[in-house]
Design a protein around this motif. Structure first.
Motif, PDB file in Angstrom:
ATOM      1  N   UNK A  32     -10.628  84.079  -3.866  1.00 39.00           N
ATOM      2  CA  UNK A  32     -11.045  85.754  -3.727  1.00 39.00           C
ATOM      3  C   UNK A  32      -9.923  85.682  -3.035  1.00 39.00           C
ATOM      4  N   UNK A  33      -9.336  87.124  -2.991  1.00 42.40           N
ATOM      5  CA  UNK A  33      -8.211  87.347  -1.963  1.00 42.40           C
ATOM      6  C   UNK A  33      -8.667  87.113  -0.390  1.00 42.40           C
ATOM      7  N   UNK A  34      -7.463  86.553  -0.338  1.00 44.92           N
ATOM      8  CA  UNK A  34      -7.367  86.062   1.739  1.00 44.92           C
ATOM      9  C   UNK A  34      -7.329  87.576   2.614  1.00 44.92           C
ATOM     10  N   UNK A  35      -8.643  87.030   3.147  1.00 43.15           N
ATOM     11  CA  UNK A  35      -8.597  88.092   4.129  1.00 43.15           C
ATOM     12  C   UNK A  35      -8.262  87.881   6.093  1.00 43.15           C
ATOM     13  N   UNK A  36      -7.444  88.280   6.303  1.00 42.79           N
ATOM     14  CA  UNK A  36      -6.137  87.238   8.019  1.00 42.79           C
ATOM     15  C   UNK A  36      -7.011  88.662   8.768  1.00 42.79           C
ATOM     16  N   UNK A  37      -7.297  87.340   9.619  1.00 36.76           N
ATOM     17  CA  UNK A  37      -7.523  88.156  11.373  1.00 36.76           C
ATOM     18  C   UNK A  37      -7.457  87.472  11.782  1.00 36.76           C
ATOM     19  N   UNK A  38      -6.233  87.920  13.270  1.00 37.53           N
ATOM     20  CA  UNK A  38      -5.190  86.907  14.237  1.00 37.53           C
ATOM     21  C   UNK A  38      -4.991  85.847  13.356  1.00 37.53           C
ATOM     22  N   UNK A  39      -4.863  84.862  13.653  1.00 39.78           N
ATOM     23  CA  UNK A  39      -4.163  83.567  12.875  1.00 39.78           C
ATOM     24  C   UNK A  39      -4.933  82.958  11.675  1.00 39.78           C
ATOM     25  N   UNK A  40      -5.794  83.106  12.044  1.00 40.76           N
ATOM     26  CA  UNK A  40      -6.876  82.694  11.107  1.00 40.76           C
ATOM     27  C   UNK A  40      -7.300  83.559   9.842  1.00 40.76           C
ATOM     28  N   UNK A  41      -7.428  82.956   8.369  1.00 41.29           N
ATOM     29  CA  UNK A  41      -7.280  83.354   7.047  1.00 41.29           C
ATOM     30  C   UNK A  41      -8.883  83.118   5.971  1.00 41.29           C
ATOM     31  N   UNK A  42      -8.791  83.812   5.330  1.00 40.82           N
ATOM     32  CA  UNK A  42     -10.767  83.542   4.962  1.00 40.82           C
ATOM     33  C   UNK A  42     -10.807  84.468   3.362  1.00 40.82           C
ATOM     34  N   UNK A  43     -11.229  82.906   2.926  1.00 38.91           N
ATOM     35  CA  UNK A  43     -11.765  82.998   1.497  1.00 38.91           C
ATOM     36  C   UNK A  43     -12.739  82.702   0.948  1.00 38.91           C
ATOM     37  N   UNK A  44     -12.986  82.614  -0.144  1.00 39.86           N
ATOM     38  CA  UNK A  44     -14.123  82.018  -0.792  1.00 39.86           C
ATOM     39  C   UNK A  44     -13.585  81.644  -1.814  1.00 39.86           C
ATOM     40  N   UNK A  45     -13.649  80.023  -1.810  1.00 43.09           N
ATOM     41  CA  UNK A  45     -12.968  79.416  -3.363  1.00 43.09           C
ATOM     42  C   UNK A  45     -14.549  79.566  -3.825  1.00 43.09           C
ATOM     43  N   UNK A  46     -14.983  80.190  -5.323  1.00 45.59           N
ATOM     44  CA  UNK A  46     -16.274  80.200  -5.799  1.00 45.59           C
ATOM     45  C   UNK A  46     -17.259  81.076  -5.200  1.00 45.59           C
ATOM     46  N   UNK A  47     -18.389  80.205  -4.704  1.00 51.95           N
ATOM     47  CA  UNK A  47     -19.292  81.192  -3.770  1.00 51.95           C
ATOM     48  C   UNK A  47     -18.901  79.867  -2.449  1.00 51.95           C
ATOM     49  N   UNK A  48     -17.836  79.817  -2.282  1.00 49.42           N
ATOM     50  CA  UNK A  48     -17.799  78.363  -0.663  1.00 49.42           C
ATOM     51  C   UNK A  48     -17.237  79.119  -0.127  1.00 49.42           C
ATOM     52  N   UNK A  49     -16.918  79.750   1.637  1.00 45.08           N
ATOM     53  CA  UNK A  49     -16.219  79.749   2.572  1.00 45.08           C
ATOM     54  C   UNK A  49     -15.747  79.328   2.578  1.00 45.08           C
ATOM     55  N   UNK A  50     -14.015  79.665   3.173  1.00 53.77           N
ATOM     56  CA  UNK A  50     -12.995  79.003   3.679  1.00 53.77           C
ATOM     57  C   UNK A  50     -12.663  79.478   4.438  1.00 53.77           C
ATOM     58  N   UNK A  51     -11.928  78.641   5.235  1.00 57.07           N
ATOM     59  CA  UNK A  51     -11.670  79.282   6.553  1.00 57.07           C
ATOM     60  C   UNK A  51     -10.218  78.210   7.104  1.00 57.07           C
ATOM     61  N   UNK A  52      -8.748  79.231   6.692  1.00 56.55           N
ATOM     62  CA  UNK A  52      -7.380  78.088   6.938  1.00 56.55           C
ATOM     63  C   UNK A  52      -6.943  78.815   8.180  1.00 56.55           C
ATOM     64  N   UNK A  53      -6.896  77.704   9.360  1.00 53.15           N
ATOM     65  CA  UNK A  53      -5.582  78.522  10.373  1.00 53.15           C
ATOM     66  C   UNK A  53      -4.848  77.467  10.688  1.00 53.15           C
ATOM     67  N   UNK A  54      -3.335  78.196  10.583  1.00 50.56           N
ATOM     68  CA  UNK A  54      -2.288  77.355  10.614  1.00 50.56           C
ATOM     69  C   UNK A  54      -1.930  76.878  11.919  1.00 50.56           C
ATOM     70  N   UNK A  55      -1.379  75.787  12.020  1.00 53.89           N
ATOM     71  CA  UNK A  55      -1.065  75.393  13.214  1.00 53.89           C
ATOM     72  C   UNK A  55      -2.299  75.196  14.304  1.00 53.89           C
ATOM     73  N   UNK A  56      -3.534  74.777  13.836  1.00 53.58           N
ATOM     74  CA  UNK A  56      -4.555  75.535  14.520  1.00 53.58           C
ATOM     75  C   UNK A  56      -4.566  73.563  15.582  1.00 53.58           C
ATOM     76  N   UNK A  57      -3.968  73.120  15.548  1.00 55.37           N
ATOM     77  CA  UNK A  57      -3.503  71.592  16.469  1.00 55.37           C
ATOM     78  C   UNK A  57      -2.869  70.969  16.534  1.00 55.37           C
ATOM     79  N   UNK A  58      -1.214  71.280  16.994  1.00 53.80           N
ATOM     80  CA  UNK A  58       0.095  71.175  16.720  1.00 53.80           C
ATOM     81  C   UNK A  58       0.462  72.236  15.347  1.00 53.80           C
ATOM     82  N   UNK A  59       1.381  70.938  14.856  1.00 49.98           N
ATOM     83  CA  UNK A  59       1.778  71.172  13.431  1.00 49.98           C
ATOM     84  C   UNK A  59       0.689  71.372  12.256  1.00 49.98           C
ATOM     85  N   UNK A  60      -0.502  70.419  13.171  1.00 52.13           N
ATOM     86  CA  UNK A  60      -1.312  70.750  12.214  1.00 52.13           C
ATOM     87  C   UNK A  60      -2.383  71.626  11.802  1.00 52.13           C
ATOM     88  N   UNK A  61      -2.686  72.049   9.862  1.00 53.73           N
ATOM     89  CA  UNK A  61      -3.195  73.086   9.903  1.00 53.73           C
ATOM     90  C   UNK A  61      -4.953  73.073   8.994  1.00 53.73           C
TER      91      UNK A  61
END
Length: 125
Positions: A32-61
């Protein structure tokens, strides 16, 4: 035993949520289209909720798949697939962890990279 969710960490400033969406679309289903909330991005892949956090731990996403219905039984198998598809170093916990397991185990991680797969100590806090 299948984990209740999957969380992996991907190194590299060149990996962003759009590349992740392409990979997940092939591995799981359309994103689905990504929804950004602050530094966090969310979408669904198929029916699975997905969360992406850039640089969550230093340079690690951080990539969190909030379901036990992914194609991967655990974090390690997802990390292997992510490395194979994206060619970036991936880190994950060696299995499910809870605070009852103690702080020592919190720093145990699996690294999947061009060097292969190995257990490392990664102090994230």
């Amino acid at each position: 035993m299948r984990q209740p969710d999957i969380e992996i960490y991907l190194k590299d400033a060149d990996v962003d949520h759009t590349l992740i969406a392409k990979w997940l679309a092939q591995a799981i289903g359309p994103c689905s289209a990504w929804q950004q909330r602050g530094q966090t991005w969310k979408c669904h892949a198929g029916n699975i909720p997905v969360t992406w956090i850039p640089k969550a731990v230093g340079k690690w996403n951080s990539l969190l798949l909030e379901s036990d219905q992914t194609p991967w039984e655990d974090d390690v198998s997802c990390a292997r697939a992510a490395y194979a598809a994206l060619d970036v170093e991936v880190r994950c916990a060696p299995g499910s962890w809870s605070e009852a397991d103690g702080e020592e185990d919190a720093d145990r991680w699996i690294r999947v990279s061009a060097d292969g797969e190995e257990e490392i100590t990664w102090r994230t806090s």
